[in-house]
Design a protein around this motif. Structure first.
Motif, mmCIF file in Angstrom:
data_model
loop_
_atom_site.group_PDB
_atom_site.id
_atom_site.type_symbol
_atom_site.label_atom_id
_atom_site.label_comp_id
_atom_site.label_asym_id
_atom_site.label_seq_id
_atom_site.Cartn_x
_atom_site.Cartn_y
_atom_site.Cartn_z
ATOM 1 N N GLY A 1 -13.434 -20.732 -10.234
ATOM 2 C CA GLY A 1 -14.860 -20.516 -10.035
ATOM 3 C C GLY A 1 -15.649 -20.556 -11.335
ATOM 4 N N THR A 2 -15.106 -19.978 -12.378
ATOM 5 C CA THR A 2 -15.795 -20.007 -13.674
ATOM 6 C C THR A 2 -15.883 -21.424 -14.223
ATOM 7 N N SER A 3 -14.803 -22.179 -14.088
ATOM 8 C CA SER A 3 -14.829 -23.563 -14.596
ATOM 9 C C SER A 3 -15.819 -24.421 -13.828
ATOM 10 N N LEU A 4 -15.900 -24.247 -12.495
ATOM 11 C CA LEU A 4 -16.887 -25.002 -11.713
ATOM 12 C C LEU A 4 -18.306 -24.578 -12.051
ATOM 13 N N ALA A 5 -18.512 -23.272 -12.280
ATOM 14 C CA ALA A 5 -19.848 -22.788 -12.621
ATOM 15 C C ALA A 5 -20.331 -23.349 -13.959
ATOM 16 N N ILE A 6 -19.402 -23.699 -14.834
ATOM 17 C CA ILE A 6 -19.777 -24.308 -16.111
ATOM 18 C C ILE A 6 -19.872 -25.823 -15.990
ATOM 19 N N ALA A 7 -18.909 -26.444 -15.284
ATOM 20 C CA ALA A 7 -18.860 -27.903 -15.216
ATOM 21 C C ALA A 7 -20.024 -28.484 -14.422
ATOM 22 N N LEU A 8 -20.462 -27.795 -13.360
ATOM 23 C CA LEU A 8 -21.525 -28.355 -12.517
ATOM 24 C C LEU A 8 -22.857 -28.493 -13.239
ATOM 25 N N PRO A 9 -23.428 -27.429 -13.834
ATOM 26 C CA PRO A 9 -24.696 -27.628 -14.545
ATOM 27 C C PRO A 9 -24.561 -28.534 -15.767
ATOM 28 N N LEU A 10 -23.391 -28.497 -16.424
ATOM 29 C CA LEU A 10 -23.199 -29.372 -17.572
ATOM 30 C C LEU A 10 -23.172 -30.837 -17.143
ATOM 31 N N SER A 11 -22.530 -31.129 -16.019
ATOM 32 C CA SER A 11 -22.496 -32.509 -15.531
ATOM 33 C C SER A 11 -23.877 -32.970 -15.082
ATOM 34 N N VAL A 12 -24.663 -32.076 -14.481
ATOM 35 C CA VAL A 12 -26.023 -32.442 -14.073
ATOM 36 C C VAL A 12 -26.880 -32.747 -15.298
ATOM 37 N N LEU A 13 -26.756 -31.926 -16.330
ATOM 38 C CA LEU A 13 -27.548 -32.143 -17.550
ATOM 39 C C LEU A 13 -27.163 -33.456 -18.226
ATOM 40 N N LEU A 14 -25.867 -33.644 -18.475
ATOM 41 C CA LEU A 14 -25.431 -34.871 -19.162
ATOM 42 C C LEU A 14 -25.649 -36.097 -18.291
ATOM 43 N N GLY A 15 -25.432 -35.985 -16.974
ATOM 44 C CA GLY A 15 -25.658 -37.121 -16.090
ATOM 45 C C GLY A 15 -27.113 -37.530 -16.044
ATOM 46 N N ALA A 16 -28.024 -36.541 -16.068
ATOM 47 C CA ALA A 16 -29.451 -36.863 -16.081
ATOM 48 C C ALA A 16 -29.846 -37.545 -17.383
ATOM 49 N N VAL A 17 -29.320 -37.050 -18.505
ATOM 50 C CA VAL A 17 -29.623 -37.687 -19.797
ATOM 51 C C VAL A 17 -29.132 -39.131 -19.824
ATOM 52 N N ALA A 18 -27.917 -39.368 -19.302
ATOM 53 C CA ALA A 18 -27.370 -40.727 -19.286
ATOM 54 C C ALA A 18 -28.150 -41.630 -18.337
ATOM 55 N N ALA A 19 -28.556 -41.105 -17.172
ATOM 56 C CA ALA A 19 -29.281 -41.931 -16.208
ATOM 57 C C ALA A 19 -30.681 -42.280 -16.696
ATOM 58 N N LEU A 20 -31.303 -41.396 -17.469
ATOM 59 C CA LEU A 20 -32.641 -41.679 -17.992
ATOM 60 C C LEU A 20 -32.613 -42.664 -19.145
ATOM 61 N N ARG A 21 -31.462 -42.828 -19.801
ATOM 62 C CA ARG A 21 -31.347 -43.758 -20.932
ATOM 63 C C ARG A 21 -30.143 -44.683 -20.726
ATOM 64 N N PRO A 22 -30.145 -45.486 -19.674
ATOM 65 C CA PRO A 22 -28.979 -46.342 -19.410
ATOM 66 C C PRO A 22 -28.825 -47.428 -20.475
ATOM 67 N N GLY A 23 -27.576 -47.651 -20.861
ATOM 68 C CA GLY A 23 -27.289 -48.704 -21.823
ATOM 69 C C GLY A 23 -27.443 -48.308 -23.270
ATOM 70 N N THR A 24 -27.910 -47.106 -23.559
ATOM 71 C CA THR A 24 -28.082 -46.687 -24.942
ATOM 72 C C THR A 24 -26.771 -46.126 -25.484
ATOM 73 N N ARG A 25 -26.768 -45.816 -26.775
ATOM 74 C CA ARG A 25 -25.570 -45.238 -27.383
ATOM 75 C C ARG A 25 -25.240 -43.880 -26.765
ATOM 76 N N LEU A 26 -26.276 -43.112 -26.458
ATOM 77 C CA LEU A 26 -26.046 -41.813 -25.834
ATOM 78 C C LEU A 26 -25.404 -41.970 -24.459
#
Length: 317
Positions: A105-130
């Protein structure tokens, strides 16, 4: 909805029965039943004593009869005793189950918001170095074996730096929250990194598809900020697929916890299953593995219901 729940309930119950029988049959094929172990431990027992004990405990009956007898007792709440711990199975499972729930439960509680944050950053800047760096992180999380990652974290943070304990549970006269956090840090980090890969890739793919929708362009044309576009418009459209992969990931983390708990000596369900199988404690192993199966099936059912709730185009059944 009622018909759908009834049908899925019957399917889930049938799956549990089939898995229970297969587990019962597989454990029956393992060498050395409890009577053989008693013979090896006490040389005074004769073959006649062994035959009498097998008849007394029903071990001389056919496999199906023994399974039906065990199933009837399990439905009545009698899960039997553990040979290794000399305690009722229910008394052993509860603390181990809570330990695994705390870890997963602790690992999911950390992985879920972290994946949403990083996934949103990647989706907003597709193809960039980030974006490429985040994709590389997800690929590494997919590829790294759990035992290797756990050992690397132990070597770095427990052996070389000495910041965290290498494993186990906190012991002592006074154990506080800080002690539990220190002992959970490395296994939680391992499971979080392992679960981050699939979650991150699904969030990125879902947001990329959602950001191309006409409603997103309309929201941007009205002057909505990037955060509002992602949180209020794009993320709800990607949520159904995320819920599905999250349910599947829960089962994957439960199975991955077996390796992680063994490496870090964490007293959870995964380590308990390994100890039961190695110690020929068939009853404890059967109930523990079956409990993990039930948890996986129920999480999939909950994901289907949540999917239908989040997406109005989908109706259960």
């Amino acid at each position: 909805m009622g018909t759908y729940l009834l049908r899925r309930g019957l399917e889930t119950a049938t799956s549990i029965l089939v898995v229970a029988f297969l587990l019962f049959a597989l454990l029956d094929l393992m060498p050395g039943d409890p009577i053989d172990l008693m013979l090896a431990a006490d040389p005074r027992l004769t073959s006649a004593d062994a035959a009498r004990l097998r008849a007394l405990h029903g071990l001389d009956r056919p496999l199906v009869d023994r399974f039906l007898a065990w199933l009837g007792a399990a439905l009545a709440g009698e899960l039997g005793y553990s040979r290794l711990f000399a305690l009722p199975v229910t008394e052993i499972l509860l603390p181990r189950l809570l330990a695994t729930l705390a870890l997963v439960g602790t690992s999911l509680a950390i992985a879920l918001p972290l994946s949403v944050l990083l996934g949103a950053v990647a989706a907003l800047r597709p193809g960039t170095r980030l974006d490429r760096a985040i994709n590389l992180l997800a690929f590494l999380a997919f590829s790294v074996p759990s035992f290797w990652l756990a050992l690397i974290l132990i070597v770095v943070f427990a052996v070389l730096l000495g910041w965290l304990p290498a494993g186990g549970e906190p012991v002592g006269p006074v154990v506080g929250l800080a002690d539990w956090v220190r002992h959970l840090a490395l296994p939680v980090t391992t499971l979080t990194l392992l679960g981050l890969g699939p979650l991150l890739r699904f969030v990125r793919a879902g947001l990329l598809e959602a950001l191309r929708e006409p409603c997103i362009r309309m929201a941007r044309a009205k002057g909505a900020s990037t955060a509002r576009v992602v949180l209020r418009h794009a993320l709800p459209q990607a949520a159904p697929a995320l819920v599905t992969i999250l349910a599947l990931q829960t089962g994957g983390l439960l199975s991955g916890a077996l390796v992680v708990e063994t490496v870090f000596a964490w007293p959870g369900m995964g380590r308990l299953i390994l100890e039961a199988i190695q110690g020929n404690d068939y009853n404890l192993a059967l109930v523990a593995v079956l409990l993990g199966t039930v948890a996986t099936l129920l999480s999939n059912l909950a994901a289907d219901l949540a999917h239908a709730r989040l997406d109005p185009r989908i109706r259960p059944g």
